[in-house]
Design a protein around this motif. Sequence first.
Motif, PDB file in Angstrom:
ATOM      1  N   LYS A  47       0.844  12.657  -9.028  1.00 56.73           N
ATOM      2  CA  LYS A  47      -0.061  13.891  -9.163  1.00 56.73           C
ATOM      3  C   LYS A  47       0.487  14.884  -8.930  1.00 56.73           C
ATOM      4  N   LYS A 101       0.786  -1.271   0.238  1.00 58.14           N
ATOM      5  CA  LYS A 101      -0.081  -0.088   0.173  1.00 58.14           C
ATOM      6  C   LYS A 101       0.851   1.136   0.040  1.00 58.14           C
ATOM      7  N   SER A 146      -7.333   6.046  -7.116  1.00 52.32           N
ATOM      8  CA  SER A 146      -6.293   6.895  -7.478  1.00 52.32           C
ATOM      9  C   SER A 146      -6.602   7.857  -8.905  1.00 52.32           C
ATOM     10  N   GLN A 176       0.679   4.126  -2.939  1.00 54.45           N
ATOM     11  CA  GLN A 176       0.273   5.459  -2.627  1.00 54.45           C
ATOM     12  C   GLN A 176       1.508   6.485  -2.840  1.00 54.45           C
ATOM     13  N   THR A 210      -4.730  11.359 -15.250  1.00 54.10           N
ATOM     14  CA  THR A 210      -5.312  10.219 -14.770  1.00 54.10           C
ATOM     15  C   THR A 210      -5.891   9.427 -15.943  1.00 54.10           C
ATOM     16  N   TYR A 247      -5.867   6.367 -11.441  1.00 54.25           N
ATOM     17  CA  TYR A 247      -4.947   5.846 -12.558  1.00 54.25           C
ATOM     18  C   TYR A 247      -5.270   4.234 -12.645  1.00 54.25           C
ATOM     19  N   LEU A 298      -3.607   1.751  -5.067  1.00 51.79           N
ATOM     20  CA  LEU A 298      -3.966   2.257  -6.228  1.00 51.79           C
ATOM     21  C   LEU A 298      -5.573   2.542  -6.143  1.00 51.79           C
ATOM     22  N   VAL A 305       1.642   7.125  -6.456  1.00 53.81           N
ATOM     23  CA  VAL A 305       0.261   7.892  -7.092  1.00 53.81           C
ATOM     24  C   VAL A 305       0.575   9.498  -6.602  1.00 53.81           C
ATOM     25  N   GLN A 306       0.861   9.613  -5.313  1.00 55.28           N
ATOM     26  CA  GLN A 306       1.214  10.963  -4.865  1.00 55.28           C
ATOM     27  C   GLN A 306       2.315  11.668  -5.741  1.00 55.28           C
TER      28      GLN A 306
END
Length: 352
Positions: free
Chosen positions: A152, A141, A189, A145, A158, A191, A186, A148-149
């Motif tokens: 972004k 996780k 997110s 994460q 996305t 994505y 994910l 993903v951050q």
Amino acid sequence: MKKATNYLIGASALTLSLIGSTAAVAGPSGTVAFLMPDEASTRYEQHDFPGFEAAMKKLCPDCKLLYQNANADAAQQQQQFNSAISQGAKVIVLDPVDSTAAASLVHMAQAQGVKVIAYDRPVPSTPADYYVSFDNEGIGKAIAQSLVQHMKDKGVPTGKGGVLEVNGSPTDAAAGLIRKGIHEGLAGSGYKTLAEYDTPEWAPPKAQQWVSGQITRFGSQIVGVVAANDGTAGGTIAAFKAAGVNPVPPVTGNDATVAGLQLIISGDQYNTILKPSEIVAAAAAKVAVGFLSGQAPKGETTLFKTPTQLFTPMVITQSNIKAEVVDKGFTTADQLCTGRYADGCKKLGIKH
């Protein structure tokens, strides 16, 4: 079959000294086996076993320690397990090659009064006597994460692509936990996951081969890759470089190997997980000595009907690699800042 490597810690026998009418109290003693799963990851030889050996020397100087690595061969690990029992092991610390196949090993050992500590990878179908590990689901996780951050923060849209997911071995229950955590990281997110792959034996060349095919299939749609460890990350990055992709999309990792940390320094890998395996190894040693002393150590939680102790690791990126890895002495600048990585070290303020 790989030749057994046996390590005798301390004296071969306990000598009792009688002073007047009072006998010295004997400490714990016995034979403990430490059986690791593969050599694809360097952590077992460089961190896990040395950490376990050091802890056993302190906790049980009169214990005999057997160490073997199965080199990703479940049949070989079974032979090593049988050999450990025949050599009198009373506790076996087992990091299974095949978590399902390991169930029969646990049954066999327990039937003979031998305690089994599942190490790093659980044995889901049969309760071991104890399980000690990092929080593998939490690892998956966290790396997802973090990726993903990062995407972004970089303004990666996305709706114009997605990520690849390069998981660990399909026979490794810990890899399944990491995969579950990745899916959680994910989720929501924005994505999408373009494709995912369970990498046999965690082998980097197999990860590279699969990713190469996905590059041909998806091309520039790939905006990031969640790789479950540094080995599969290295294979992933090699696939992008071989395909002439520049820059390489951000790629995650796990284990904080020297190779993985160097790829972070060079900017080819985005993150990894710092797992000072010596911490988990020392915890396993403490549990093993407890069993030798006739105690049943209590877990902090229960997983797979097994008393469990989990440790929480840390995500490492370029932003904290100096402070958390180098400055705290987990890996030295001399190890990291070699050859083509020297310039990256200078940029990050890592001096050697």
